[in-house]
Scaffold this active site. Structure first.
Site, PDB file in Angstrom:
ATOM      1  N   ARG A 157       0.848  -1.199   0.000  1.00 48.01           N
ATOM      2  CA  ARG A 157       0.000   0.000   0.000  1.00 48.01           C
ATOM      3  C   ARG A 157       0.881   1.245   0.000  1.00 48.01           C
ATOM      4  NH1 ARG A 157      -2.933  -4.136   2.407  1.00 48.01           N
ATOM      5  NH2 ARG A 157      -4.669  -4.647   1.002  1.00 48.01           N
ATOM      6  N   ASP A 186       0.566  -7.211  -3.017  1.00 47.42           N
ATOM      7  CA  ASP A 186      -0.872  -7.015  -2.799  1.00 47.42           C
ATOM      8  C   ASP A 186      -1.451  -6.354  -4.036  1.00 47.42           C
ATOM      9  OD1 ASP A 186      -3.466  -6.577  -1.472  1.00 47.42           O
ATOM     10  OD2 ASP A 186      -2.350  -6.993   0.355  1.00 47.42           O
ATOM     11  N   HIS A 257      -5.936 -10.863  -3.402  1.00 46.86           N
ATOM     12  CA  HIS A 257      -5.016  -9.719  -3.292  1.00 46.86           C
ATOM     13  C   HIS A 257      -3.892  -9.844  -4.325  1.00 46.86           C
ATOM     14  CE1 HIS A 257      -6.820  -7.684   0.113  1.00 46.86           C
ATOM     15  NE2 HIS A 257      -6.928  -8.842   0.757  1.00 46.86           N
ATOM     16  N   GLU A 320      -9.152 -13.121   2.340  1.00 47.46           N
ATOM     17  CA  GLU A 320     -10.033 -12.252   1.552  1.00 47.46           C
ATOM     18  C   GLU A 320     -10.000 -12.568   0.046  1.00 47.46           C
ATOM     19  OE1 GLU A 320     -10.196  -8.348   4.404  1.00 47.46           O
ATOM     20  OE2 GLU A 320      -8.501  -8.443   3.038  1.00 47.46           O
ATOM     21  N   ASP A 413      -2.831  -0.667  12.768  1.00 51.48           N
ATOM     22  CA  ASP A 413      -3.347   0.364  11.857  1.00 51.48           C
ATOM     23  C   ASP A 413      -4.621   0.984  12.442  1.00 51.48           C
ATOM     24  OD1 ASP A 413      -4.749  -2.037  11.481  1.00 51.48           O
ATOM     25  OD2 ASP A 413      -5.153  -1.641   9.362  1.00 51.48           O
TER      26      ASP A 413
HETATM   27  C1  ACM Z   1      -5.998  -9.151   6.762  1.00 55.20           C
HETATM   28  O1  ACM Z   1      -6.029  -8.212   7.577  1.00 55.20           O
HETATM   29  N1  ACM Z   1      -6.699  -9.096   5.638  1.00 55.20           N
HETATM   30  C2  ACM Z   1      -5.205 -10.343   7.020  1.00 55.20           C
END
Ligand code: ACM
Length: 750
Positions: A157, A186, A257, A320, A413
Site C-alpha cells: 500500500r 498485494d 489480493h 479475503e 493500523d
Molecule cells: C488481513 O487483515 N486481511 C489479514
C-alpha cells in the site's frame, strides 16, 4: 556555613543509572545488589569470535548513547565479557546478565541470547554523554515465553526504503522481537524483484494513483506511485535482520489480493482481461485462477523467494479471496468436479494444499491467514489468526501451529487514541493498554493444545500511512506492549509499572529520532451516579499527575484548578481538562459538555439489556448528563438488537414534570432504525403506571430523532419510557429480514 554536599567533590562527570526502572520487555527474573560497577573508557570488552557482530553492536551503542569508548578485547580488571557457552543449559534465546563490582557478564548458549542480554544492558544505560556510568549490581535470568514474537509491515500500500525497513528492524531488535513478517505483494503493488517475471515490477509495482482521505470518501489522486526492492536490496535486508537474530518471513499473497500480478500477467486471472494495478483500498474480485500455468508461475516465483529468504515459514496469504470469478469460470467448475471438491471454498483449500506441497518439497512450511481453514486446512500449514482468535483456536484444536494477531488487540493500523486527536486511520481503537492486556493463549484451549500457539504478532497495514514517520507513530509505543506480551512478562495487574517504564522509553524514541504517539497522556473519563448529592460525579484520570481543569469554557492552563477528586456536576456546564507536567500541557484538551436535568444521576432500571457491544456504561448511560454523538455511535449510546427500550427512572420523590426528551439514531445502512412508537408512563408506586403520552412513528421521524415531549403536567416519582424497536427489517431496506437496531441516549426530564 554552607557545606558543599559530598557529591560535589567528585571531579569527574558521572551518571547514575537506575537499573530497575526501564527494561521492556520486563525480565523474567531480576535481583539487585547494593554495590556498583563503574563503566568508563577504562572498561574493556572481551568476547569470542562468534560474537563479533554482537560486541561491535554493543561498543557502537555505548559510544552513541554515552560517548564512552570501550577498550576492545583487552584483559582488564574492569570489563564486560560476552560468553557463548554451548555446554550451558541456558536456552537459545535466554541469557544471564550479571553486573558485579568489577565486571559485567552476559552469557547464553547461543549468540541469540547474548544479543538479548546486550539489549537489556543498553536499556539500562543513560542517554547522555558521561565519563563514568555507575551501574548498580544486578543479576538477570531472562527468557522468552513465545517462539514467534512478530511484527508485520505492509509495503504494498505504501513503500518504505531499505534504510527505513532497517530502522524498523532496529525497533524489533530493541524489543527482542525475532520475526519480521514482510507483506511484499498485494493489489496495489508488487514490491519484490522476480528475475523470471520482470513485468511483476516493471508493471506490477506501479499504480496510477492512490486513495486520499478515508476509503468512505472514495477519492483517488492521479499521482503515479511505485517502487520495489531489488534482489540485492532484499539480500542486504535479510543479512541485516539475521545479524539482529530476526527471521524475515516473506509474504506472497495468493489466491486473492493478486491484482498487481494480474495487471502484469493477465493470463493469471480467470477472465484474462487486461486490468490495472489497484488504486483503491479493499478487496478485489479478480484473483489468481487455479490453472496449471498459474501454479507454474507461482512455483517459479516461490523458488526465487525461497532462495532469498532462509525462513522456516513462507507466508502465502490466503485471506479475503472472493469466489465470484471462480463461480463463473467453466475451468474452475470443472476442476471442482474433477477433484470432487465441495464448492469454491474447497477450491481455495485445493489451491493452498497444492502450494503447500511445493513449499514442503523445498524443505519449508507455509503459514497463511485464517481463511486457509476454509474448505479444510493443508496438512502442515500454520495459521495466522486475524479475524479474532477463533481461527487460531480451531487450528490449534486440529493440532496445527498458530500465530495470534487478532484485529482487536494486534492491529496497529487502528486508532490508538481518541480519533479526534489522531491522524486518519482505518478505524478501530486499539490502545497500548489493550495490546498489553492480550493473552495469546485462549482460554478455550487445553494444556496440550496450548503448545500449538507459537506466539503473537502486531500487524501494520499501511493504507493510511504514506510515510515511514507515520509507521513509526502507529507502532510506537504499541510495540513495547506487544513485546512484553510475547516475552511473557506482561501482567495487567501491573499496568502502572509498565506505564512508568514506557514513559522512560519515550527518551529512547526521542534520542533515536522515532516518531511516537503520546495518546498515553490522554485523559480518560468516567461518569458515575451520585447517590448522596444531586447530579453526577465526573472522574478524570491521566497516566500520572496532574490534571488541570476549568468549568467556565476557557482552556485550562498551568494556573487552572488542580483536579484532586471526582467533580460533582450539578448544573449544565462544559468541563475542559488537560494533563500537565512541570507546567507544560502534555495532553490534548478534553472538552465535556454536560446537560443536567431532573433525571441526571438518578436510579434507572431497564427491562431489556442493551447488546454487549453497545452497552457503554449500562443503564446509567441514559441519565449521565452526556449526550451521545451522532457521528460516533459506539460511544455513549445504548444499542438494542431487536429489543425495545423500556426504562424506568426513579426521581426519588414526587416531582413536577413538564417535558421528557430523548435522542434516537438512524443509520439504515448499519441497520439502525428509528422506533415505531414512544410512550411515556408515570407512577408514584412503581406498580400502577398511567399512560401519559404516546408518540407515533411519524412524529419521531418529524423530530429526526431528537424527540422532545412537552406539556406533560405530571407530578410523579417514577417515569417509564418505552420505545418500540422497528423489529424485523422490512423488504427493500438495508438488512431486510434481520433484527433492527435501536440506538438511544440521554433521557432528560424537565
Ligand atoms: C488481513 O487483515 N486481511 C489479514
Amino acid at each position: 556555613m554552607n557545606k558543599l554536599p559530598f557529591v560535589f567533590l567528585f571531579f569527574y562527570n558521572f551518571t547514575f543509572s537506575q537499573v530497575n526502572n526501564s527494561i521492556i520487555p520486563k525480565p523474567t527474573y531480576q535481583k539487585n545488589e547494593k554495590s556498583i560497577f563503574h563503566l568508563s573508557s577504562n572498561t574493556s570488552i572481551l568476547y569470542s569470535d562468534e560474537l563479533k557482530f554482537e560486541s561491535s553492536f554493543l561498543i557502537k551503542t555505548i559510544h552513541q548513547q554515552t560517548g564512552i569508548s570501550l577498550k576492545n578485547n583487552l584483559e582488564n580488571n574492569n570489563k564486560i565479557i560476552l560468553i557463548v557457552d554451548t555446554t550451558s543449559k541456558i536456552e537459545k534465546e535466554a541469557y544471564e546478565l550479571k553486573i558485579e563490582s568489577n565486571q559485567i557478564s552476559i552469557k547464553s548458549s547461543h549468540a541469540h541470547g547474548v544479543f538479548y542480554g546486550i539489549q537489556t544492558l543498553i536499556q539500562m544505560l543513560p542517554l547522555q554523554k558521561s565519563e563514568t556510568i555507575l551501574l548498580a549490581n544486578t543479576t538477570i535470568n531472562d527468557k522468552p515465553k513465545f517462539k514467534w514474537r512478530g511484527m508485520h509491515l505492509d509495503v504494498s500500500r505504501h513503500y518504505f526504503t531499505p534504510v527505513e525497513v532497517k530502522k524498523y528492524l532496529d525497533l524489533l531488535a530493541f524489543y527482542k522481537l525475532n520475526t519480521f513478517h514482510w507483506h511484499l505483494t498485494d493489489d496495489q503493488g508488487w514490491r519484490i524483484e522476480i528475475k523470471k517475471y520482470p513485468k511483476l515490477t516493471d508493471i506490477g509495482s506501479k499504480r496510477k494513483g492512490t486513495m486520499v482521505g478515508h476509503y468512505n470518501a472514495q477519492k483517488i489522486d492521479s499521482i503515479a506511485y511505485g517502487s520495489y526492492y531489488s534482489q540485492n536490496d532484499i539480500k542486504e535486508i535479510v543479512e541485516y535482520a539475521k545479524e539482529r537474530h530476526i527471521t524475515i518471513v516473506p509474504e506472497i499473497e495468493m489466491p486473492g489480493h493478486a491484482l498487481a500480478a494480474i495487471a502484469a500477467y493477465p493470463q493469471l486471472s480467470c477472465t484474462g482481461e487486461k486490468l490495472e494495478v489497484g488504486t483503491k483500498w479493499g478487496v478485489f474480485d479478480d484473483v489468481f485462477c487455479p490453472y496449471d500455468s498459474t501454479f507454474t508461475f507461482l512455483e517459479n516465483v516461490l523458488d526465487e523467494v525461497i532462495s532469498l529468504f532462509p525462513s522456516e515459514y513462507i507466508h502465502i496469504g490466503g485471506d479475503e479471496c472472493p469466489k465470484i470469478r471462480w463461480k463463473s469460470s467453466n475451468y474452475c467448475q470443472k476442476l471442482i468436479e474433477k477433484n470432487k471438491l465441495k464448492d469454491e471454498h474447497g477450491l481455495q483449500s485445493y489451491f493452498i494444499q497444492r502450494i503447500e506441497k511445493f513449499v514442503n518439497g523445498k524443505g519449508r512450511k507455509i503459514i497463511g491467514w485464517d481463511e486457509i481453514l476454509e474448505g479444510g486446512l493443508a496438512p502442515n500449514a500454520a495459521v495466522m489468526s486475524w479475524q479474532g482468535t477463533s481461527g487460531g483456536i480451531a487450528a490449534a484444536k486440529q493440532k496445527h501451529d498458530v500465530v495470534m494477531s487478532p484485529g482487536s488487540h494486534c492491529y496497529f493500523d487502528h486508532y490508538q487514541g481518541n480519533p479526534e486527536y489522531e491522524p486518519l486511520a482505518i478505524g478501530g481503537h486499539t490502545t497500548y493498554k489493550k495490546v498489553y492486556s492480550f493473552d495469546p493463549i485462549p482460554k478455550e484451549l487445553t494444556k496440550d493444545e496450548e503448545k500449538y500457539i507459537l506466539g503473537a504478532q502486531g500487524n501494520v497495514w499501511t493504507e493510511y500511512m504514506k510515510t515511514f514517520k507515520h509507521v513509526e507513530y502507529m507502532v510506537l509505543p504499541r510495540i513495547a506492549a506487544l513485546s512484553e506480551v510475547v516475552w511473557g512478562t506482561s501482567n495487567p495487574a501491573e499496568l502502572k509499572n509498565f506505564e512508568s517504564r514506557l514513559l522512560h522509553h519515550f527518551n529512547f524514541y526521542e534520542y533515536y529520532n522515532y516518531n511516537y504517539s503520546k495518546a498515553i497522556f490522554e485523559l480518560s473519563t468516567k461518569v458515575s451516579a451520585n447517590n448522596t448529592r444531586d447530579g453526577v460525579l465526573f472522574n478524570l484520570q491521566s497516566v500520572e499527575p496532574e490534571i488541570k481543569y476549568t468549568i467556565d469554557g476557557t482552556d485550562p492552563d498551568k494556573n487552572s484548578k488542580v483536579y484532586v477528586s471526582p467533580l460533582n456536576v450539578k448544573n449544565s456546564q462544559t468541563i475542559k481538562a488537560a494533563y500537565f507536567k512541570n507546567g507544560n500541557q502534555k495532553s490534548a484538551i478534553l472538552e465535556q459538555k454536560f446537560f443536567v436535568s431532573k433525571s441526571t444521576g438518578k436510579s434507572i432500571q431497564l427491562k431489556n439489556l442493551p447488546h454487549e457491544n453497545y452497552a457503554t456504561d449500562g443503564p446509567s448511560t441514559l441519565v449521565n448528563g452526556i449526550k451521545g454523538n451522532p457521528e460516533k455511535y459506539g460511544n455513549n449510546w445504548l444499542g438494542f438488537s431487536g429489543k425495545d427500550l423500556e426504562a424506568t427512572i426513579d426521581l426519588g420523590k414526587p416531582t413536577d414534570i413538564n417535558s421528557v426528551a430523548l435522542n434516537f439514531l438512524k443509520s439504515e445502512g448499519s441497520w439502525i432504525y428509528f422506533p415505531t412508537q414512544v410512550e411515556i408512563w408515570d407512577s408514584n408506586d412503581n406498580k400502577n403506571f398511567v399512560d401519559s403520552k404516546n408518540v407515533t412513528r411519524d412524529e419521531v421521524y418529524a423530530y429526526n430523532g431528537v424527540l422532545v415531549i412537552n406539556n406533560l403536567n405530571i407530578n410523579s416519582r417514577f417515569i417509564k419510557v418505552i420505545a418500540k424497536n422497528n423489529g424485523i427489517i422490512q423488504e427493500g431496506k438495508p438488512g431486510a429480514g434481520s433484527k433492527s437496531w435501536l440506538f438511544v441516549d440521554e433521557i432528560e426530564i424537565h
